[in-house]
Design a protein around this motif. Structure first.
Motif, short mmCIF file in Angstrom:
data_model
loop_
_atom_site.label_atom_id
_atom_site.label_comp_id
_atom_site.label_asym_id
_atom_site.label_seq_id
_atom_site.Cartn_x
_atom_site.Cartn_y
_atom_site.Cartn_z
N LEU A 423 2.72 3.75 -2.43
CA LEU A 423 2.76 4.78 -2.78
C LEU A 423 1.14 5.69 -2.58
O LEU A 423 1.72 6.85 -1.72
CB LEU A 423 2.95 5.55 -4.22
N ARG A 424 0.53 4.87 -2.45
CA ARG A 424 -0.58 4.82 -2.54
C ARG A 424 -1.12 4.47 -0.86
O ARG A 424 -2.85 4.74 -0.54
CB ARG A 424 -1.84 4.03 -3.47
N LEU A 425 -0.40 3.69 -0.44
CA LEU A 425 -0.43 3.38 0.83
C LEU A 425 -0.95 4.62 2.44
O LEU A 425 -0.25 4.69 1.89
CB LEU A 425 0.51 1.84 0.96
N PRO A 426 -2.15 4.27 3.06
CA PRO A 426 -1.39 5.10 3.91
C PRO A 426 -0.89 4.43 5.41
O PRO A 426 -0.58 2.92 5.66
CB PRO A 426 -3.08 5.18 4.33
N GLU A 427 -0.06 5.35 5.50
CA GLU A 427 0.63 4.96 6.81
C GLU A 427 -0.32 4.67 8.03
O GLU A 427 -0.65 5.56 8.41
CB GLU A 427 2.36 6.03 6.95
N THR A 428 0.48 3.51 8.73
CA THR A 428 -0.67 2.94 9.78
C THR A 428 0.74 2.44 10.71
O THR A 428 0.00 2.06 11.84
CB THR A 428 -1.01 1.05 8.48
N ALA A 429 1.94 2.54 10.40
CA ALA A 429 2.79 2.71 11.70
C ALA A 429 1.88 2.62 13.33
O ALA A 429 2.81 2.12 13.81
CB ALA A 429 4.39 2.72 11.40
N HIS A 430 1.63 4.37 12.91
CA HIS A 430 1.56 4.93 14.30
C HIS A 430 -0.08 5.16 14.98
O HIS A 430 -0.42 5.64 15.80
CB HIS A 430 2.29 6.43 14.69
#
Length: 435
Positions: A423-430
């Motif tokens: 839940l606390r992870l930043p989104e890094t896919a893009h």
């Protein structure tokens, strides 16, 4: 604070041209990884035959049972984290391709050593000593393989394909496990007990050594993924990743804990759990396990592709919350039925894909390239040893203490804890991967 720090890292990434031969890169990582895990699992499937020849119950030397215990403990709980640290450092200092070459040669050599280990009757205590040495080298190799191949796979991917490339980490791992199982089953089914105990158990390990040479040849032609700036920069220290990025190291542990306990429970321990707690026939349990593993391998690229479209965090939450809510009902559903066991295993594999298909990408996107392999390798392997490697023992312990029903709750709670991390992870896919 942790999420903010990782977010700052990902937002300052710079791009670099992708590798020119992505298919060759994918093949180099996948074939080698499959061979690594074939060798690792071959020992697991044939352990009873090996023990009968190298650790005989009738041995008078008191060191023999001690060495038998040490072999299991040292490899499972010590050498894999050490391998992740050392081989990760090799990958960060000398290149990903160099580390991949070392790991596959280590695995090939240790596999050959297992295949050529003399029996206790022929060599006495030297036999178990050599086998322990071989397993220590295998543990070192397997721990280092994940660190190097994870980094290599993700850095080899083109834009918008890191999740897809990441998924082949577990595709190849599962293929290696299935091939080892198939070879062991074929030998046991076609040879007599006398032949298996005499020489049959050695065949898969000699074959593994040969396959390692094939993997070595493929990997030699792979393209190095470190940038020119990395190659010219001062080499990082052995513990630099832990010293300079302690929060990221803890983050790897939090991400991995739920995934590894669910993975080892569903892919390795579930057939035994079903036998102990639901009365499933052993042959049915093994068949269901094999079919579900094949299904699992097919799911991985789909999960990777989906994460490249919608992001990593939705898949991780699908896995973590799914297991937190469904691990107990699924495991309590088991009864003396092949169909029910197969459905439970396949349902778990669908949930598990939310983690396994993208774990390599998620890990690689957290660390800077200078210490990426070592930064991933040590905390990941240590977490696997603490939670994944002990899952069968914890499950058996609960059963022995008369509390078998607690094990599903144990799995659910660990997955819930990891879900809080997701839940606390930043989104890094893009975001572009730093090179």
């Amino acid at each position: 604070m942790l999420a903010g720090r990782v977010r700052d890292v990902t937002e300052t990434q710079t791009t670099s041209p992708p590798t020119q031969r992505p298919v060759r890169q994918l093949l180099a990582a996948s074939v080698g990884n499959a061979v690594e895990w074939y060798d690792w699992y071959a020992y697991t499937f044939l352990a009873t035959y090996i023990a009968a020849q190298v650790f005989p119950k009738s041995a008078d030397d008191s060191l023999v049972p001690l060495l038998s215990t040490f072999a299991v403990f040292a490899v499972g709980f010590f050498m894999r984290p050490v391998g992740g640290l050392l081989m990760g450092a090799v990958a960060d200092r000398h290149g990903r391709r160099a580390a991949l070459t070392v790991t596959i040669l280590l695995m090939g050599g240790s596999s050959l050593l297992v295949g050529l280990t003399p029996t206790y009757a022929a060599a006495g205590v030297l036999a178990p000593v050599l086998l322990v040495l071989a397993r220590l080298l295998q543990g070192l190799s397997v721990g280092g393989e994940f660190a190097a191949s994870t980094t290599f796979l993700v850095e080899s991917a083109g834009p918008g394909r890191r999740g897809l490339f990441s998924s082949f980490q577990y595709v190849s791992t599962t293929v290696g496990q299935l091939v080892a199982s198939g070879v062991a089953t074929l030998l046991v089914g076609s040879l007599s007990d006398g032949q298996m105990n005499g020489w049959g158990w050695r065949v898969p390990f000699v074959l593994g050594a040969v396959l390692s040479l094939v993997g070595f040849w493929i990997r030699r032609g792979a393209q190095e993924t470190r940038s020119a700036e990395q190659r010219e920069a001062p080499r990082p220290g052995l513990f630099e990743a832990l010293r300079r990025h302690p929060r990221e190291s803890l983050l790897i542990g939090g991400i991995t804990a739920g995934g590894t306990i669910a993975y080892y429970t569903w892919t390795s321990y579930l057939p035994t759990y079903a036998e102990l707690n639901a009365g499933i026939d052993k042959s049915d349990a093994l068949l269901a396990g094999t079919l579900s593993l094949a299904f699992f391998a097919l799911l991985q690229p789909l999960g990777g592709l989906l994460s490249d479209r919608i992001g990593r965090r939705p898949l991780l939450l699908f896995f973590g919350l799914g297991f937190a809510l469904l691990a107990v009902p699924l495991l309590h559903t088991l009864r003396d039925s092949f169909a029910v066991l197969l459905l439970v295993q396949c349902a778990g594999m669908v949930l598990l894909t939310g983690f396994t298909s993208i774990s390599a990408a998620v890990n690689a996107e957290i660390f800077p390239p200078r210490v990426r392999a070592a930064g991933i390798g040590f905390p990941y392997s240590l977490t696997v040893a603490l939670f994944g490697g002990t899952a069968p023992y914890v499950g058996t312990l609960f059963k022995d203490q008369g509390h078998a029903g607690l094990f599903p709750w144990y799995v659910a709670v660990i997955c819930l804890v990891s879900s809080v991390v997701y839940l606390r992870l930043p989104e890094t896919a893009h975001a572009p991967l730093r090179r």
